[in-house]
Design an enzyme around this catalytic site. Structure first.
Site, PDB file in Angstrom:
ATOM      1  N   LYS A  63       0.798  -1.289  -0.129  1.00 15.40           N
ATOM      2  CA  LYS A  63       0.169   0.078  -0.054  1.00 15.40           C
ATOM      3  C   LYS A  63       0.889   1.161   0.105  1.00 15.40           C
ATOM      4  O   LYS A  63       0.306   2.405  -0.365  1.00 15.40           O
ATOM      5  CB  LYS A  63      -0.940   0.207   1.094  1.00 15.40           C
ATOM      6  CG  LYS A  63      -1.783  -1.061   0.952  1.00 15.40           C
ATOM      7  CD  LYS A  63      -3.080  -0.509   0.314  1.00 15.40           C
ATOM      8  CE  LYS A  63      -4.356  -1.450   0.737  1.00 15.40           C
ATOM      9  NZ  LYS A  63      -5.481  -0.992  -0.449  1.00 15.40           N
ATOM     10  N   SER A 318       1.272  -9.546  -0.345  1.00 17.98           N
ATOM     11  CA  SER A 318       1.332  -8.308  -0.440  1.00 17.98           C
ATOM     12  C   SER A 318       1.257  -7.720   0.890  1.00 17.98           C
ATOM     13  O   SER A 318       1.412  -6.389   0.975  1.00 17.98           O
ATOM     14  CB  SER A 318      -0.328  -7.950  -0.637  1.00 17.98           C
ATOM     15  OG  SER A 318      -1.138  -8.979   0.140  1.00 17.98           O
TER      16      SER A 318
END
Length: 333
Positions: A63, A318
């Site tokens: 992110k 991720s």
């Protein structure tokens, strides 16, 4: 329609040039994350697997790329009043950290059920925490209120071209590190990550396959692909707290056109994949991050003749922000 034609006529929120611009913009702030492999996991999967370790990114997740791109692309006047977002975790921390590096305030609306480790990350990076109820309606309405009070700029967790472009830098790095990749497996939630990854990867290599991995208890993307329109669910039920959002109007067209398929897996498969990441790769991966490995090892993938010639598979790990209390409980169930 051919992939090249789709990329040219798609009118998407991002493209290869906005992704390359993002890479230049964020290069001095982000980590270039390593790619790991394991002969043990290769033999279990029967293919060559390459793990792109975004769990080692600043803030512990991919992110930070998107948040950094969004915040550093603001003009000085815009940036001065700060930024607002609503997020249950990794995006919140990423915005807090990127805002801290830019020297501007970050107002973070967080649902009360967010994992404690992710709330602590926001505080550690200087974000101002504002609580909301666990529903998307509550998150959005409180964020709207904060925007009106502060005059800050909204940095949406996924439905934003700047965010999509930032996340797409993963593909630029990955295909430089391991050019022979023929398949990418990417977690899907709101679609910001997979949109950027697919746009960049298919611009570089139009024949590359992009597969989404999704929990069965939050399978809105699979349903959306089947229905040909955005489907939202009345509720989601999964250990993967980062994969509970629904596709947005900017991410959906990219997912619709460029994502080849969605593989759904059960939570117990996600927990098994996390365990393998710990025991074999020696990497701490959160449930949302381990889902790509779960997908590759699932019967859905292994028994589908369409994917039999996927030989060099990149899996995006991720994020690595694990709420350890919840994790031990799930292992013991």
């Amino acid at each position: 329609m051919e992939v090249k034609d789709q990329l040219q006529s798609g009118n998407y929120a991002a493209d290869i040039s906005s992704i390359k611009e993002a890479q230049v913009r964020i290069n001095s702030f982000i980590q270039k994350t390593p790619v790991l492999s394991s002969e043990t996991l290769n033999s279990i999967a029967g293919r060559r697997l390459f793990f792109k370790c975004e769990c080692f990114q600043k803030g512990g997740a991919f992110k930070f790329r998107g948040a950094c791109n969004a915040i550093f692309s603001l003009g000085d006047d815009q940036a001065a009043k700060g930024v607002v977002t609503h997020s249950s975790g990794n995006h919140a921390a990423a915005v807090s950290l990127a805002a801290k590096l830019r020297g501007i305030p970050a107002y973070i609306v967080i649902p009360k059920n967010a994992p404690n480790c992710k709330v602590e990350n926001v505080r550690r990076y200087g974000g101002k925490v504002i609580w909301s109820e666990a529903t998307m309606q509550s998150r959005e309405s409180i964020a709207k209120m904060v925007l009106q009070e502060t005059g800050a700029v909204l940095v949406h967790p996924f439905n934003d071209g700047r965010i999509i472009s930032g996340q797409g830098t993963i593909s630029l790095e990955l295909l430089e590190q391991i050019p022979q990749i023929d398949t990418l497996i990417v977690p899907i939630s709101g679609g910001g990550l997979i949109s950027g990854v697919a746009l960049a990867a298919k611009s570089i290599n139009p024949s590359i396959r992009v597969l989404a991995a999704e929990p069965r208890g939050a399978n809105d993307a699979a349903q959306s692909k089947a229905a040909g329109k955005i489907v939202t669910l009345p509720e989601t039920n999964t250990i993967a707290d980062g994969l509970r959002a629904f596709l947005g109007d900017l991410t959906w067209p990219i997912v619709r056109d460029l994502v080849d398929d969605v593989i759904t897996v059960e939570d117990k498969e996600i927990i098994g994949a996390m365990k393998m990441c710990y025991e074999i790769l020696k990497v701490a991966v959160e449930p949302s991050g381990a889902i790509g490995l779960a997908a590759v090892l699932s019967d859905t993938f292994l028994k589908n003749p369409a994917w039999k010639d996927c030989n060099n598979i990149a899996i995006i790990l991720s994020g690595g922000n694990v709420d350890l209390g919840v994790l031990w409980e799930s292992f013991n169930k």
